[in-house]
Design a protein around this motif. Structure first.
Motif, mmCIF file in Angstrom:
data_model
loop_
_atom_site.group_PDB
_atom_site.id
_atom_site.type_symbol
_atom_site.label_atom_id
_atom_site.label_comp_id
_atom_site.label_asym_id
_atom_site.label_seq_id
_atom_site.Cartn_x
_atom_site.Cartn_y
_atom_site.Cartn_z
ATOM 1 N N TRP A 131 1.155 -1.334 -0.004
ATOM 2 C CA TRP A 131 0.271 0.109 -0.049
ATOM 3 C C TRP A 131 0.755 1.015 -0.209
ATOM 4 O O TRP A 131 0.600 1.916 -1.058
ATOM 5 N N LEU A 132 1.763 2.088 0.888
ATOM 6 C CA LEU A 132 2.506 2.334 0.891
ATOM 7 C C LEU A 132 3.794 3.278 -0.589
ATOM 8 O O LEU A 132 3.523 3.896 -0.653
ATOM 9 N N ILE A 133 4.167 1.583 -0.590
ATOM 10 C CA ILE A 133 4.360 2.076 -2.419
ATOM 11 C C ILE A 133 3.478 2.226 -2.877
ATOM 12 O O ILE A 133 3.954 3.232 -4.700
ATOM 13 N N GLY A 134 2.461 1.616 -3.298
ATOM 14 C CA GLY A 134 1.276 2.446 -4.499
ATOM 15 C C GLY A 134 0.923 4.221 -3.905
ATOM 16 O O GLY A 134 0.579 4.662 -4.806
ATOM 17 N N VAL A 135 0.873 4.007 -2.712
ATOM 18 C CA VAL A 135 0.863 5.837 -2.401
ATOM 19 C C VAL A 135 2.015 6.385 -3.352
ATOM 20 O O VAL A 135 1.666 7.866 -4.007
ATOM 21 N N VAL A 136 2.825 6.247 -2.684
ATOM 22 C CA VAL A 136 4.406 6.695 -3.650
ATOM 23 C C VAL A 136 3.946 6.757 -5.128
ATOM 24 O O VAL A 136 4.378 7.549 -5.822
ATOM 25 N N ILE A 137 3.489 6.006 -5.977
ATOM 26 C CA ILE A 137 3.777 5.741 -7.359
ATOM 27 C C ILE A 137 2.777 6.151 -7.704
ATOM 28 O O ILE A 137 2.477 7.764 -8.608
ATOM 29 N N PHE A 138 1.204 6.898 -6.934
ATOM 30 C CA PHE A 138 -0.090 7.536 -6.974
ATOM 31 C C PHE A 138 0.808 9.146 -7.479
ATOM 32 O O PHE A 138 0.469 10.177 -7.832
ATOM 33 N N LEU A 139 1.542 9.536 -6.198
ATOM 34 C CA LEU A 139 2.259 10.826 -5.883
ATOM 35 C C LEU A 139 3.173 11.032 -7.185
ATOM 36 O O LEU A 139 2.571 12.336 -7.537
ATOM 37 N N LEU A 140 4.006 10.132 -7.227
ATOM 38 C CA LEU A 140 4.435 10.030 -8.471
ATOM 39 C C LEU A 140 4.422 10.206 -10.203
ATOM 40 O O LEU A 140 4.211 11.325 -10.825
ATOM 41 N N MET A 141 2.543 10.044 -10.323
ATOM 42 C CA MET A 141 2.076 10.157 -11.324
ATOM 43 C C MET A 141 0.822 11.274 -11.624
ATOM 44 O O MET A 141 1.230 12.395 -12.190
ATOM 45 N N MET A 142 1.019 12.114 -10.182
ATOM 46 C CA MET A 142 0.313 13.635 -10.293
ATOM 47 C C MET A 142 1.348 14.110 -10.331
ATOM 48 O O MET A 142 1.327 15.432 -11.460
ATOM 49 N N ALA A 143 3.083 14.265 -9.934
ATOM 50 C CA ALA A 143 3.714 15.584 -10.427
ATOM 51 C C ALA A 143 4.036 14.764 -12.239
ATOM 52 O O ALA A 143 4.371 16.459 -12.827
ATOM 53 N N THR A 144 4.122 13.711 -12.346
ATOM 54 C CA THR A 144 4.135 13.344 -13.680
ATOM 55 C C THR A 144 3.624 14.048 -14.798
ATOM 56 O O THR A 144 3.389 15.217 -15.797
ATOM 57 N N ALA A 145 2.141 13.991 -14.176
ATOM 58 C CA ALA A 145 0.490 14.342 -15.401
ATOM 59 C C ALA A 145 0.953 15.880 -15.305
ATOM 60 O O ALA A 145 0.675 16.327 -15.865
ATOM 61 N N PHE A 146 1.012 16.444 -14.066
ATOM 62 C CA PHE A 146 1.598 17.666 -13.974
ATOM 63 C C PHE A 146 1.799 17.920 -14.466
ATOM 64 O O PHE A 146 1.725 19.466 -15.558
ATOM 65 N N MET A 147 3.151 17.808 -15.065
ATOM 66 C CA MET A 147 4.470 17.962 -15.965
ATOM 67 C C MET A 147 3.990 17.810 -17.196
ATOM 68 O O MET A 147 4.350 19.214 -18.155
ATOM 69 N N GLY A 148 3.561 17.188 -17.407
ATOM 70 C CA GLY A 148 2.638 16.806 -18.625
ATOM 71 C C GLY A 148 2.112 18.172 -19.149
ATOM 72 O O GLY A 148 1.443 18.074 -20.409
ATOM 73 N N TYR A 149 0.942 17.821 -18.425
ATOM 74 C CA TYR A 149 0.067 19.256 -18.694
ATOM 75 C C TYR A 149 0.340 20.558 -19.261
ATOM 76 O O TYR A 149 -0.235 21.646 -19.739
ATOM 77 N N VAL A 150 1.596 21.039 -19.015
ATOM 78 C CA VAL A 150 2.259 21.870 -18.933
ATOM 79 C C VAL A 150 3.047 22.422 -20.425
ATOM 80 O O VAL A 150 3.145 23.345 -21.448
ATOM 81 N N LEU A 151 3.256 21.266 -21.409
ATOM 82 C CA LEU A 151 3.933 20.689 -22.313
ATOM 83 C C LEU A 151 3.175 21.500 -23.348
ATOM 84 O O LEU A 151 3.962 22.211 -24.092
ATOM 85 N N PRO A 152 2.054 21.740 -23.750
ATOM 86 C CA PRO A 152 1.209 21.959 -24.698
ATOM 87 C C PRO A 152 1.535 24.340 -24.466
ATOM 88 O O PRO A 152 1.811 23.864 -25.932
ATOM 89 N N TRP A 153 1.574 24.400 -23.396
ATOM 90 C CA TRP A 153 2.024 25.755 -23.643
ATOM 91 C C TRP A 153 1.047 26.274 -24.015
ATOM 92 O O TRP A 153 0.678 27.468 -24.891
ATOM 93 N N GLY A 154 -0.205 26.132 -23.672
ATOM 94 C CA GLY A 154 -1.778 26.662 -24.550
ATOM 95 C C GLY A 154 -2.036 27.798 -23.183
ATOM 96 O O GLY A 154 -0.962 27.310 -21.750
#
Length: 431
Positions: A131-154
């Motif tokens: 479970w603890l590793i799963g929560v870490v994965i979710f936090l990493l997913m959120m960081a990755t998704a946020f940075m990806g949302y910025v890239l189209p530069w709209g």
């Protein structure tokens, strides 16, 4: 988990014997996802979502690597490079839509996976580390998704980056310096794009490493199951292959039908139209929102509107991060002896009529305008969210009287017939 009745890998020819001796990858695969890995025989389709999450991660990495070959992380050409991918690169439109919608479907799968864990208490011993590793994965997913949302530069990319990184400015003493360090300047620009692009490319491989740890941790105690009863005998299990590979294959087929429906027929349904407008620092959108999968935490952030000892903005930032960090403590907050919500009548009521409506409200409110009555509703939903995990769950787990559990997984599947459950020889029946 080591089961004495697990099938053992036996090399069938000289090549496989050589590989098994020098580099035992076939044995590893056989024991991890093959016939050598026994799993509880009563797993439902809710247990498909771990495999689906792994598929989504591979899909995002493959499409992301190809897109990175054509993307330019520069503020003057980033938006045009995305348009170039869409219009000029062979099959670029499909790759871009597959990647963008793949992120949304990845979060859909993960949210279902997490809430299955809530209901069946997958965080309870001996599976705390999974479970603890799963929560870490979710936090990493959120960081990755946020940075990806910025890239189209709209427009939404630029202003989303400005608002979210601006949250770090609320941290006392170090906040402003931290914000400048994240952006590489005082506003999102080329430096921020380069930072976010580099990290967006790197973090999926970090997630893949955490997924390997997640699966490794899973194989130590073995999979949980809908009854919450641990494996007691050979009849409680089935080999992962072919029984669950077939079940996962069916689930993957259903998933792909829904996924391709969006990719080919509704590719922009889960995105924001303002992101098809080039970023303009001088024009603020009427409503600045993140991607839909961040809505619950964005609603929690905006629920704090008045200063109390600390500034309201800082309270919002702390609450937003605490909303996820509280999941780390679930193995110790939920002290009940029973795992499965099917045998916890009081817990079940608070789950279906409390937590689920609360999360649905937060999803809606995160995308609504920051005005009444949405702010007040966000405050009520935020209060209940923390009340559920920090107060209701510990109290319920201490006072509720669970329903009787089956003796074994086999009994839950085949009924309470003693001979069927315990595997005793049946007495001859006179004809």
């Amino acid at each position: 988990m080591s089961f004495p009745w697990a099938r053992q890998y036996t090399p069938s020819n000289g090549l496989t014997r050589f590989l098994d001796e020098k580099l035992p990858l076939p044995r590893l695969v056989y024991n991890a996802v093959g016939a050598g890995y026994p799993v509880p025989r009563n797993l439902s389709y809710f247990w498909n979502f771990g495999v689906l999450a792994g598929f989504c991660l591979v899909l995002q990495i493959v499409t992301g690597v190809v897109l990175a070959m054509h993307y330019a992380a520069n503020g003057t050409v980033a938006f045009d490079s995305v348009e170039h991918i869409m219009r000029d690169v062979n099959w670029g439109w499909m790759l871009r839509y597959a990647h963008a919608n793949g992120a949304s479907f990845f979060f859909i799968v993960i949210y279902i996976h997490i809430f299955r864990g809530f209901f069946y208490a997958s965080y309870k011993p001996p599976r705390e580390m999974i479970w603890l590793i799963g929560v870490v994965i979710f936090l990493l997913m959120m960081a990755t998704a946020f940075m990806g949302y910025v890239l189209p530069w709209g427009q939404m990319s630029f202003w989303g980056a400005k608002v979210i990184t601006g949250l770090f400015g609320a941290i006392p003493v170090v906040g402003e310096g931290l914000q400048v360090w994240l952006l590489g300047g005082y506003a999102p620009d080329n430096a921020a794009l380069n930072r976010f692009f580099s990290l967006h490319y790197l973090l999926p491989f970090v997630i893949a490493g955490c997924v390997i740890l997640h699966i490794w941790a899973l194989h130590i105690p073995g999979s949980s199951n809908p009854t919450g009863v641990e494996v007691k005998q050979e009849s409680d299990t089935l080999p992962f292959h072919p029984y669950y590979t077939a079940k996962d294959g069916f689930g993957l087929g259903v998933f792909l039908l829904a996924y391709f429906l969006f990719v080919f027929f509704m590719p922009n349904a889960l995105g924001h139209p303002d992101n098809y407008i080039p970023a303009n620092p001088l024009s603020t959108p009427a409503l600045i929102v993140p991607e839909w999968y961040f809505y619950p935490f964005y609603a929690i952030l905006r629920a704090f509107t008045f200063d109390f000892i600390l500034p309201a903005k800082l309270w919002g930032v702390l609450a937003m991060f605490a909303a996820i960090l509280v999941w780390f403590f679930l193995p110790w907050l939920d002290r009940g002896p029973v795992r499965s919500g099917h045998y916890r009548p009081l817990f079940r009521k608070f789950f279906w009529f409390g937590l689920i409506p609360c999360m649905a409200a937060l999803f809606y409110l995160g995308g609504a305008h920051a005005e009444e009555p949405y702010i007040m509703l966000s405050q009520i939903a935020t209060a209940y969210y923390f009340l559920h995990f920090l107060v209701i769950l510990p109290i319920v787990s201490s006072i509720e009287r669970p329903d009787p559990l089956p003796y074994s997984i086999t009994e839950a599947v085949l009924g309470s017939d003693k001979k069927a459950v315990l595997g005793e020889n049946a007495e001859p029946v006179a004809v």
